[in-house]
Design a protein around this motif. Structure first.
Motif, PDB file in Angstrom:
ATOM      1  N   GLU A 110      25.707  78.236  50.146  1.00 21.88           N
ATOM      2  CA  GLU A 110      24.560  78.330  49.223  1.00 21.88           C
ATOM      3  C   GLU A 110      24.248  79.811  49.270  1.00 21.88           C
ATOM      4  O   GLU A 110      23.677  80.273  48.011  1.00 21.88           O
ATOM      5  CB  GLU A 110      23.453  77.259  49.847  1.00 21.88           C
ATOM      6  CG  GLU A 110      23.458  75.988  49.924  1.00 21.88           C
ATOM      7  CD  GLU A 110      22.630  75.208  50.162  1.00 21.88           C
ATOM      8  OE1 GLU A 110      21.578  75.720  50.976  1.00 21.88           O
ATOM      9  OE2 GLU A 110      22.618  74.020  50.229  1.00 21.88           O
ATOM     10  N   LYS A 123      27.119  74.596  54.949  1.00 23.31           N
ATOM     11  CA  LYS A 123      26.548  74.255  53.868  1.00 23.31           C
ATOM     12  C   LYS A 123      25.622  75.406  53.447  1.00 23.31           C
ATOM     13  O   LYS A 123      25.611  75.825  52.282  1.00 23.31           O
ATOM     14  CB  LYS A 123      25.518  73.063  53.894  1.00 23.31           C
ATOM     15  CG  LYS A 123      26.413  71.792  53.987  1.00 23.31           C
ATOM     16  CD  LYS A 123      25.597  70.533  54.273  1.00 23.31           C
ATOM     17  CE  LYS A 123      26.320  69.031  54.275  1.00 23.31           C
ATOM     18  NZ  LYS A 123      25.204  68.008  54.437  1.00 23.31           N
ATOM     19  N   VAL A 160      30.546  68.130  54.472  1.00 22.11           N
ATOM     20  CA  VAL A 160      30.573  69.535  53.997  1.00 22.11           C
ATOM     21  C   VAL A 160      31.590  69.583  52.705  1.00 22.11           C
ATOM     22  O   VAL A 160      32.711  69.149  52.824  1.00 22.11           O
ATOM     23  CB  VAL A 160      30.990  70.532  54.813  1.00 22.11           C
ATOM     24  CG1 VAL A 160      30.887  71.962  54.244  1.00 22.11           C
ATOM     25  CG2 VAL A 160      30.188  70.524  56.211  1.00 22.11           C
ATOM     26  N   THR A 215      27.955  71.983  60.773  1.00 28.38           N
ATOM     27  CA  THR A 215      27.909  71.337  59.359  1.00 28.38           C
ATOM     28  C   THR A 215      26.794  71.865  58.520  1.00 28.38           C
ATOM     29  O   THR A 215      26.873  72.149  57.325  1.00 28.38           O
ATOM     30  CB  THR A 215      27.639  69.709  59.543  1.00 28.38           C
ATOM     31  OG1 THR A 215      28.613  69.384  60.223  1.00 28.38           O
ATOM     32  CG2 THR A 215      27.511  69.061  58.361  1.00 28.38           C
TER      33      THR A 215
END
Length: 426
Positions: free
Chosen positions: A247, A243, A271, A239
């Motif tokens: 990014e 993420k 997510v 998880t």
């Protein structure tokens, strides 16, 4: 020097009539038979612990409705491993040394399972049935036949995952894996199979659970220009990775390929969908068209108002297998249960799919072959079972199950082809 009894010798003795197929033995009227369960109620694998308890409790309902022996009851004492080998060993020691259980359903993580086996169950001659541990290393434990499992080895899923990537023209890939027995064992098979079939593993990057950032591991995985990252990662950690990779702009540069541990509701729920869309992966699967599975799904939905995962089915089967061993055993001890548990899944026995049918056949003096809801539970001499696999894709905010994978393994590393429904052990 300690002499190790192999499963082969145990099975040979049983086949020669070393243990009579009696239903009663020392079973007493109205007795409570207490076994233990050490699984993850907290930590990185808590979601698997929840699946385990649901499957186990459904099995217990059905077992105790029939009763063991003359009205006996099967009870399970549960302890939390916290997804940690050290805590897992402490939990198992409490169950074995304080409560005196002769059989332990444990654990989720392969590293925890192996730590418990080496420190607790093997030295104390306690049967250990793992419903969720899949590391190939478990197969080679020197365990005197005391350790077995109802989930298939990753020796087969690793091959399936490699072929899934190759079938999509992925030839260069990195691997991020949890730094434990499960992750290392899975990644070794994945790399060996991928490279033996023409692929190149650009990097193998281990990680430790419980970190707030995995950016260094993600950056390392991107070195060497991979076309894909193959994740052998636990839900909580993945998880965070998913993420942060989104990014960092990694998601749009490579294909994600995941092991079954990246198929979990906590990931989907935490997510953003756009950070996962297009990801593919593999997972063990029940034979979904079978009558046993359909009956299990119906009962599971009725009790929990949700569809079961195959992991709940593995736990259901582990509990059923344990109860049948108690029913068959000459006495309620670890050594007697070890001798009783393998014969309740002998292919040459009468096929049974419920505890009621198993008890009836055992009381008649017959051998049985338990047909599990998760698939075949025919234990081989290594305590391993065959398995069934499917591949999945993440699309429109959810995991979408695709076709089955036929996994066969031979001395040369095996072959994996899409289309079939069964993974067979060689």
């Amino acid at each position: 020097m300690q002499t190790h009894t192999t499963r082969r010798s145990v099975l040979a003795a049983l086949g020669a009539g070393g243990v009579a197929a009696t239903a009663t033995g020392l079973l007493q009227q109205g007795q409570t038979y207490r076994i233990g369960s050490a699984v993850s109620s907290s930590g990185d694998l808590a979601v698997y612990g929840q699946r385990h308890r649901r499957g186990m409790n459904l099995a217990l309902d059905r077992i105790n409705r029939v009763g063991i022996g003359d009205g006996g009851t099967l009870k399970v004492s549960v302890e939390d491993t916290a997804s940690s080998p050290q805590t897992g060993v402490s939990a198992a020691q409490k169950l074995v040394n304080q409560e005196g259980v002769p059989l332990l359903i444990a654990a989720v993580s392969s590293g925890v399972t192996m730590a418990i086996a080496r420190s607790v169950t093997i030295p104390n001659q306690v049967v250990q049935v793992s419903p969720h541990s899949t590391s190939p290393k478990i197969t080679n434990l020197e365990d005197d036949g005391y350790v077995l499992r109802t989930a298939p080895s990753d020796a087969f899923q690793g091959a399936a995952m490699a072929q899934l990537a190759l079938d999509r023209d992925i030839r260069r890939a990195s691997i991020i894996m949890v730094n434990n027995d499960y992750g290392r064992g899975f990644a070794d098979v994945l790399q060996t199979t991928f490279e033996s079939r023409g692929g190149t593993v650009t990097n193998k990057v281990p990680y430790n659970s419980g970190k707030s950032s995995y950016r260094p591991q993600l950056n390392q995985a991107m070195r060497g220009d991979p076309e894909a990252i193959m994740f052998v990662a636990y839900p909580e950690s993945f998880t965070t990775m998913a993420k942060q990779a989104f990014e960092m702009g990694i998601k749009d540069r490579v294909q994600y390929v995941g092991a079954e541990s990246t198929l979990a509701d906590p990931i989907k729920n935490n997510v953003p969908a756009r950070a996962l869309n297009g990801m593919i992966g593999t997972t063990p699967s029940a034979p979904t068209e079978s009558e046993g599975w359909q009956s299990f799904v119906s009962a599971f939905r009725q009790r929990y108002d949700q569809k079961p995962t195959v992991w709940a089915a593995y736990s259901y089967d582990a509990t059923m297998l344990s109860a049948m061993a108690v029913q068959r055993a000459k006495e309620f001890t670890g050594s007697a249960l070890r001798e009783a548990i393998y014969p309740v899944s002998k292919p040459e026995g009468t096929t049974v799919s419920s505890f009621e049918a198993a008890k009836s056949e055992l009381e008649a003096g017959n051998d049985i072959d338990y047909a599990g809801v998760s698939g075949s539970i025919d234990l081989n001499e290594a305590g391993d079972v065959p398995g069934t696999y499917r591949w999945w894709r993440f699309a429109n905010g959810d995991y979408r199950m695709q076709g089955f994978l036929d996994v066969q393994r031979d001395a040369g590393g095996g072959t994996t082809t899409a289309g079939g429904a069964t993974a067979t052990q060689g």
